[in-house]
Design a protein around this motif. Structure first.
Motif, short mmCIF file in Angstrom:
data_model
loop_
_atom_site.label_atom_id
_atom_site.label_comp_id
_atom_site.label_asym_id
_atom_site.label_seq_id
_atom_site.Cartn_x
_atom_site.Cartn_y
_atom_site.Cartn_z
N ASN A 190 0.81 -1.22 0.00
CA ASN A 190 0.00 0.00 0.00
C ASN A 190 0.85 1.27 0.00
OD1 ASN A 190 -2.39 -1.43 0.01
ND2 ASN A 190 -2.50 -1.52 2.22
N SER A 191 2.02 1.21 0.62
CA SER A 191 2.90 2.37 0.63
C SER A 191 4.34 1.89 0.65
CB SER A 191 2.63 3.27 1.84
OG SER A 191 2.97 2.61 3.06
N PHE A 192 5.20 2.64 0.00
CA PHE A 192 6.62 2.28 -0.13
C PHE A 192 7.41 3.56 0.14
CE2 PHE A 192 10.59 1.68 -2.37
CZ PHE A 192 10.90 0.36 -2.14
N GLN A 193 8.11 3.57 1.28
CA GLN A 193 8.86 4.77 1.68
C GLN A 193 10.36 4.51 1.53
OE1 GLN A 193 8.01 6.15 5.63
NE2 GLN A 193 9.59 7.73 5.59
N PRO A 194 10.99 5.04 0.49
CA PRO A 194 12.44 4.85 0.33
C PRO A 194 13.22 5.69 1.33
CG PRO A 194 11.60 6.33 -1.36
CD PRO A 194 10.40 5.83 -0.61
N ASN A 195 14.31 5.11 1.81
CA ASN A 195 15.20 5.80 2.76
C ASN A 195 14.43 6.30 3.99
OD1 ASN A 195 17.48 5.45 1.07
ND2 ASN A 195 16.86 7.23 -0.13
N GLY A 196 13.49 5.45 4.45
CA GLY A 196 12.73 5.80 5.65
C GLY A 196 13.61 5.76 6.89
N ALA A 197 13.13 6.40 7.94
CA ALA A 197 13.90 6.50 9.19
C ALA A 197 13.87 5.17 9.94
CB ALA A 197 13.35 7.62 10.06
N VAL A 198 14.97 4.45 9.91
CA VAL A 198 15.11 3.21 10.68
C VAL A 198 16.44 3.27 11.43
CG1 VAL A 198 13.76 1.86 9.03
CG2 VAL A 198 16.25 1.94 8.81
N THR A 199 16.52 2.53 12.53
CA THR A 199 17.75 2.46 13.32
C THR A 199 18.17 1.00 13.45
OG1 THR A 199 16.56 2.27 15.43
CG2 THR A 199 17.06 4.51 14.63
N ASP A 200 19.45 0.77 13.72
CA ASP A 200 19.93 -0.60 13.87
C ASP A 200 19.26 -1.30 15.05
OD1 ASP A 200 21.64 -0.52 11.69
OD2 ASP A 200 23.32 0.28 12.86
N GLU A 201 18.85 -0.52 16.06
CA GLU A 201 18.19 -1.12 17.23
C GLU A 201 16.87 -1.79 16.87
OE1 GLU A 201 19.54 1.92 17.14
OE2 GLU A 201 21.28 1.45 18.41
N MET A 202 16.27 -1.39 15.76
CA MET A 202 15.00 -1.97 15.33
C MET A 202 15.16 -3.43 14.92
SD MET A 202 13.34 1.09 13.03
CE MET A 202 11.91 0.08 12.64
N PHE A 203 16.40 -3.83 14.60
CA PHE A 203 16.62 -5.15 14.02
C PHE A 203 17.19 -6.15 15.03
CE2 PHE A 203 16.98 -1.90 10.70
CZ PHE A 203 15.86 -2.25 9.95
N THR A 204 16.97 -5.88 16.31
CA THR A 204 17.27 -6.84 17.38
C THR A 204 16.09 -6.84 18.35
OG1 THR A 204 18.41 -5.18 18.72
CG2 THR A 204 19.76 -6.49 17.21
N PHE A 205 15.97 -7.91 19.11
CA PHE A 205 14.88 -8.01 20.09
C PHE A 205 15.45 -7.81 21.48
CE2 PHE A 205 12.18 -10.29 23.08
CZ PHE A 205 10.92 -9.87 22.71
N ASP A 206 14.92 -6.84 22.21
CA ASP A 206 15.37 -6.53 23.56
C ASP A 206 14.37 -7.09 24.56
OD1 ASP A 206 16.34 -5.54 25.91
OD2 ASP A 206 16.43 -3.44 25.26
N ALA A 207 14.74 -8.22 25.19
CA ALA A 207 13.84 -8.88 26.13
C ALA A 207 13.49 -7.99 27.32
CB ALA A 207 14.47 -10.19 26.62
N LYS A 208 14.37 -7.05 27.66
CA LYS A 208 14.12 -6.17 28.81
C LYS A 208 12.90 -5.27 28.58
CE LYS A 208 19.02 -5.99 30.12
NZ LYS A 208 20.21 -5.11 30.29
N LYS A 209 12.58 -5.05 27.32
CA LYS A 209 11.42 -4.22 27.01
C LYS A 209 10.11 -5.02 27.01
CE LYS A 209 14.06 -0.90 24.23
NZ LYS A 209 14.21 -0.25 22.91
N HIS A 210 10.23 -6.32 27.31
CA HIS A 210 9.05 -7.19 27.33
C HIS A 210 9.06 -8.00 28.63
CE1 HIS A 210 8.38 -6.32 23.03
NE2 HIS A 210 9.69 -6.37 22.94
N PRO A 211 8.68 -7.38 29.72
CA PRO A 211 8.72 -8.06 31.03
C PRO A 211 7.96 -9.39 31.02
CG PRO A 211 8.22 -5.72 31.29
CD PRO A 211 8.14 -6.02 29.82
N GLY A 212 8.61 -10.42 31.55
CA GLY A 212 7.97 -11.73 31.65
C GLY A 212 7.97 -12.53 30.37
N VAL A 213 8.66 -12.06 29.34
CA VAL A 213 8.65 -12.77 28.07
C VAL A 213 9.27 -14.16 28.22
CG1 VAL A 213 10.85 -11.78 27.32
CG2 VAL A 213 9.23 -12.63 25.62
N GLU A 214 8.65 -15.16 27.61
CA GLU A 214 9.22 -16.51 27.61
C GLU A 214 10.14 -16.64 26.41
OE1 GLU A 214 7.88 -21.22 27.29
OE2 GLU A 214 6.37 -19.66 27.60
#
Length: 219
Positions: A190-214
């Motif tokens: 539906n939409s394609f945004q070239p050179n959109g604002a992304v950070t390297d942190e978006m491409f890892t999963f931080d368990a600390k941000k998800h309390p109780g995650v299995e």
């Protein structure tokens, strides 16, 4: 409802892998279109795209749809669809199920020919498909180049993939997968945004941000 494995199965690993040699010629006109899509994507630092996945069952037995977003930077990607997130930094992949607060971790198989969001926008067609240009159509003022791909590996669960390319922007507009069992899966961008604002942190999963995650670590 769409099963959570549908997107993973089709987009991340369903369309590629283990090709069987087959004779046949590819359409040079189709290759030129596909090459332009690949060239355009490779020239971008990042991509943000919103899509709708539509599922049609054999004999109209299933009809459903779900919205999603994909973020791509080089070989890294993040897919968000409903309660599921699929994240990869090209070394590790995380599949997070929000509804049950569970994340599954795997190593990325660098030798795999599996489909990833990055490959969808680039040269996924090179080795495992025969392709031809079926002409052009116009939708909502956009000229779409219609390409039909057939897998060289006839053991695949699907027999045909149709893709529509926006002629003006050389970007993927739609992909439709036809399974042998009669099911059809359509991914509409539906939409394609070239050179959109992304950070390297978006491409890892931080368990600390998800309390109780299995955590299910399969590495």
């Amino acid at each position: 409802m769409i099963k959570k494995t549908v997107f993973t199965g089709l987009i991340l690993c369903g369309l590629m892998g283990g090709a069987v040699a087959q004779t046949g010629k590819n359409d040079p006109k189709a290759k030129a279109v596909l090459d332009n899509v690949s060239k355009k994507f490779k020239s971008l630092k990042s991509v943000i795209a919103n899509f709708v996945l539509k599922v049609e069952g054999a004999n109209n037995s299933i009809s459903d749809s779900r919205k999603g977003s994909v973020y791509v930077k080089g070989t890294k990607y993040k897919v968000v669809m409903g309660d599921q997130e699929i994240i990869s930094d090209n070394k590790t992949s995380w599949t997070y199920a929000k509804d049950v607060n569970e994340v599954t971790i795997n190593n990325v198989d660098q030798s795999s020919q599996g489909m990833t969001p990055a490959k969808i926008f680039t040269n996924f067609y090179d080795k495992d498909f025969l392709y031809k240009l079926n002409g052009e159509t116009t939708e909502k003022g956009k000229v779409l180049q219609n390409i039909e791909l057939t897998p060289t590996d006839k053991s695949k669960p699907f027999f045909k993939v149709l893709i529509d390319v926006d002629k003006k922007t050389s970007t993927l507009a739609r992909m439709k997968v036809f399974e042998k069992n009669g099911n059809r899966y359509t991914y509409e961008i539906n939409s394609f945004q070239p050179n959109g604002a992304v950070t390297d942190e978006m491409f890892t999963f931080d368990a600390k941000k998800h309390p109780g995650v299995e955590v299910v670590d399969l590495r």
